[in-house]
Design an enzyme around this catalytic site. Structure first.
Site, PDB file in Angstrom:
ATOM      1  N   CYS A  16      -6.480   3.636   6.025  1.00 40.26           N
ATOM      2  CA  CYS A  16      -6.470   4.767   6.946  1.00 40.26           C
ATOM      3  C   CYS A  16      -5.646   5.941   6.437  1.00 40.26           C
ATOM      4  O   CYS A  16      -4.786   5.788   5.582  1.00 40.26           O
ATOM      5  CB  CYS A  16      -5.858   4.348   8.282  1.00 40.26           C
ATOM      6  SG  CYS A  16      -6.719   2.999   9.072  1.00 40.26           S
ATOM      7  N   GLY A  42     -10.318   6.864   4.412  1.00 36.33           N
ATOM      8  CA  GLY A  42     -11.101   6.167   5.426  1.00 36.33           C
ATOM      9  C   GLY A  42     -12.282   7.011   5.837  1.00 36.33           C
ATOM     10  O   GLY A  42     -12.108   8.177   6.197  1.00 36.33           O
ATOM     11  N   ASN A 118      -1.488   3.668   9.852  1.00 38.78           N
ATOM     12  CA  ASN A 118      -1.987   3.324   8.517  1.00 38.78           C
ATOM     13  C   ASN A 118      -1.198   2.114   8.039  1.00 38.78           C
ATOM     14  O   ASN A 118       0.027   2.152   8.007  1.00 38.78           O
ATOM     15  CB  ASN A 118      -1.785   4.508   7.565  1.00 38.78           C
ATOM     16  CG  ASN A 118      -2.076   4.154   6.105  1.00 38.78           C
ATOM     17  OD1 ASN A 118      -1.454   4.688   5.202  1.00 38.78           O
ATOM     18  ND2 ASN A 118      -3.023   3.277   5.861  1.00 38.78           N
ATOM     19  N   GLY A 119      -1.889   1.058   7.676  1.00 43.40           N
ATOM     20  CA  GLY A 119      -1.209  -0.157   7.220  1.00 43.40           C
ATOM     21  C   GLY A 119      -1.825  -1.368   7.886  1.00 43.40           C
ATOM     22  O   GLY A 119      -2.933  -1.294   8.423  1.00 43.40           O
ATOM     23  N   TYR A 258      -4.723   4.399  -7.747  1.00 41.49           N
ATOM     24  CA  TYR A 258      -6.065   4.707  -7.251  1.00 41.49           C
ATOM     25  C   TYR A 258      -6.123   5.370  -5.884  1.00 41.49           C
ATOM     26  O   TYR A 258      -6.857   6.334  -5.699  1.00 41.49           O
ATOM     27  CB  TYR A 258      -6.881   3.400  -7.228  1.00 41.49           C
ATOM     28  CG  TYR A 258      -8.229   3.527  -6.558  1.00 41.49           C
ATOM     29  CD1 TYR A 258      -9.201   4.377  -7.077  1.00 41.49           C
ATOM     30  CD2 TYR A 258      -8.524   2.811  -5.405  1.00 41.49           C
ATOM     31  CE1 TYR A 258     -10.436   4.493  -6.445  1.00 41.49           C
ATOM     32  CE2 TYR A 258      -9.757   2.917  -4.778  1.00 41.49           C
ATOM     33  CZ  TYR A 258     -10.702   3.766  -5.302  1.00 41.49           C
ATOM     34  OH  TYR A 258     -11.908   3.886  -4.697  1.00 41.49           O
TER      35      TYR A 258
END
Ligand code: SF4
Length: 485
Positions: A16, A42, A118-119, A258
């Protein structure tokens, strides 16, 4: 018709991206732009919640940010207010259905509360089971909703104290933005696994997963939210709280390989420059005589530039990517499915014919894309095809917010280097060493006693406990409600 995703399957996916802004008259529009810059984190769904001083407004939908909040969409007009938070979703926890699209919104006794995360929480299923037994009624299958229920049942009086109380019970990786009636709140877990930066625009504070979301709206980067820090932004400015026991920082090293956009600065480090240093380390570790260095687009490009410069071998775009292939492609007929990767990548054959080429990619997950690209190089007439990977072998799953296949599907977890080279059909294959990766990060090497980053997908050294995995709760049924994604 079969709906498949033949192009993105062989990559790891960040879960996310989050964004928040407080005290700006264009809060919703800036949030939409910020989410657009974070689209790489995302692509399955996006949502924005705003507060206008009296009411909260929200719009959440499946699909890309531009489809839902772009020019010509009515959504932004309906999102009144000077404070907003937003979220891009790639699901790793919970199915991809509308009820799982963030930000989540709840009415507490003290007022409204919206949260975007996020996570991934590693004890969410264990906590959820306990909360359900206590009578909590879950509306989604997301781990984030556990935090909302823990806040709701906390006995502390203020929202911030309740949030701290909730977060002291959860384990895992999280960068959170939350919006209340009078504040924008940002939090990072005590290990700081996922990124979160603070920016400023026209005096208004901003929170975002990466600095590229600040650039798009012309905001300045102020600093990171630190590991274990809560920032509360309200009419009085920004206040910092550090309520958690201090831990050694373990930022996700894969963000540099990345996930993060190369034009971002995360953890104070220039992602593009880091990727070039990674490529240079790779060239020093595994030089091979060749005529051309060719990146696997797009993520392999900065490492390939670094490799080519260090090896003094020409860099060429030997693979051209079609940027207009969506993440999901509906194949009209079975007969064309064998075209596979060619719909996305095509060899620049005139360049490659008769040449010894070195392909540079950031990682190999299942190996399926690598096989097709190597075959493409051979068909284009390459006399030798070597592959160099700008990370150590990915041999473990991530439980901290990155969608990784199970270990049994990771080609490097199941095969020796020689076996992989044979399967991918390359003349030689080499990965960057883990110490080489740390050297590219400006370290002497990996400190085995206190690793400077999370590198669990390479090393198996998980910094945060995996309660749900260890306790077998992962297979627990989360919901009886079936929905169409
Ligand atoms: S396991 Fe890998 S992808 Fe997951 S947080 Fe750690 S370094 Fe990042």
């Amino acid at each position: 018709m079969q709906k498949t995703n033949p192009f993105g399957e062989d990559r790891l996916h960040e879960e996310c991206g989050v964004f928040g802004i407080y005290g700006h008259m264009d809060a919703a529009a800036h949030t939409a732009l910020g989410l657009h810059a974070l689209q790489h984190r995302g692509q399955e769904a996006a949502g924005i919640v705003t507060f206008d001083g009296h009411h909260f407004h929200n719009h959440r939908a499946m699909g890309l940010v531009s489809d839902n909040f772009g020019a010509g969409t009515a959504a932004i007009e309906g999102l009144a207010g000077t404070a907003a938070i937003g979220h891009n979703r790639y699901s790793t926890t919970g199915e991809t259905v509308l009820r799982n699209v963030q930000p989540l919104f709840s009415d507490f006794e003290s007022g409204g509360f919206a949260i975007a995360h996020n996570g991934n929480l590693t004890n969410a299923r264990t906590l959820r089971r306990q909360l359900v037994r206590r009578g909590c009624l879950f509306q989604s299958t997301m781990d984030t909703e556990v935090i909302v229920h823990l806040i709701a049942i906390s006995l502390y009086s203020t929202v911030v104290d309740r949030l701290i109380d909730a977060l002291k019970q959860v384990e895992g990786a999280y960068s959170i933005v939350a919006l209340t009636n009078d504040a924008l709140i940002g939090v990072r877990d005590a290990y700081g696994v996922r990124p979160l930066v603070i920016g400023k625009l026209d005096g208004a504070y901003i929170l975002a997963s990466e600095s590229c979301a600040l650039d798009i709206i012309g905001a300045e980067l102020v600093r990171n939210v630190e590991a274990g820090e809560i920032v509360v932004i309200n009419a009085d400015g920004l206040h910092s709280i550090k309520p958690f026991a201090k831990q050694n920082r373990r930022f996700c090293i894969f963000e540099f390989i990345y996930f993060a956009r190369p034009d971002s600065i995360v953890e104070g480090t220039d992602v593009y420059a880091t990727r070039k240093r990674i490529g240079a380390e790779l060239a020093r570790e595994s030089h091979v005589d060749a005529d051309l260095i060719i990146p696997v687009p797009d993520s392999g490009v900065p490492a390939a530039i670094g490799y080519a410069t260090e090896a003094d071998i020409p860099f060429e775009l030997g693979i051209i990517r079609n940027h207009y292939v969506g993440r999901t492609f509906i194949e009209p007929r079975d007969q064309i499915r064998h075209l596979g990767v060619r719909l996305k990548h095509n060899a620049n054959a005139r360049l490659i014919n008769g040449k010894r080429v070195v392909l540079i990619d950031d990682s190999i997950v299942r190996g399926t894309t690598s096989m097709k690209i190597v075959e493409m190089m051979r068909q284009a007439g390459a006399s030798e095809v070597h592959m160099r990977i700008a990370s150590p072998p990915t041999i473990n799953s991530c439980f901290y917010g990155v969608d990784t296949p199970e270990r049994k599907e990771l080609i490097a977890a199941q095969n020796s280097l020689e076996e992989m080279a044979k399967q991918i059909k390359v003349d030689s294959l080499s990965y960057l060493s883990i110490d080489g990766l740390y050297r590219a990060m400006g370290e002497q090497g990996r400190d085995a006693t206190a690793p400077q980053y999370c590198d669990a997908c390479f090393s198996g050294d998980y910094p945060i406990s995996l309660t749900d995995q260890d306790g077998g709760a992962a297979s627990m049924q989360l919901s009886l409600l079936a929905e169409i994604g």
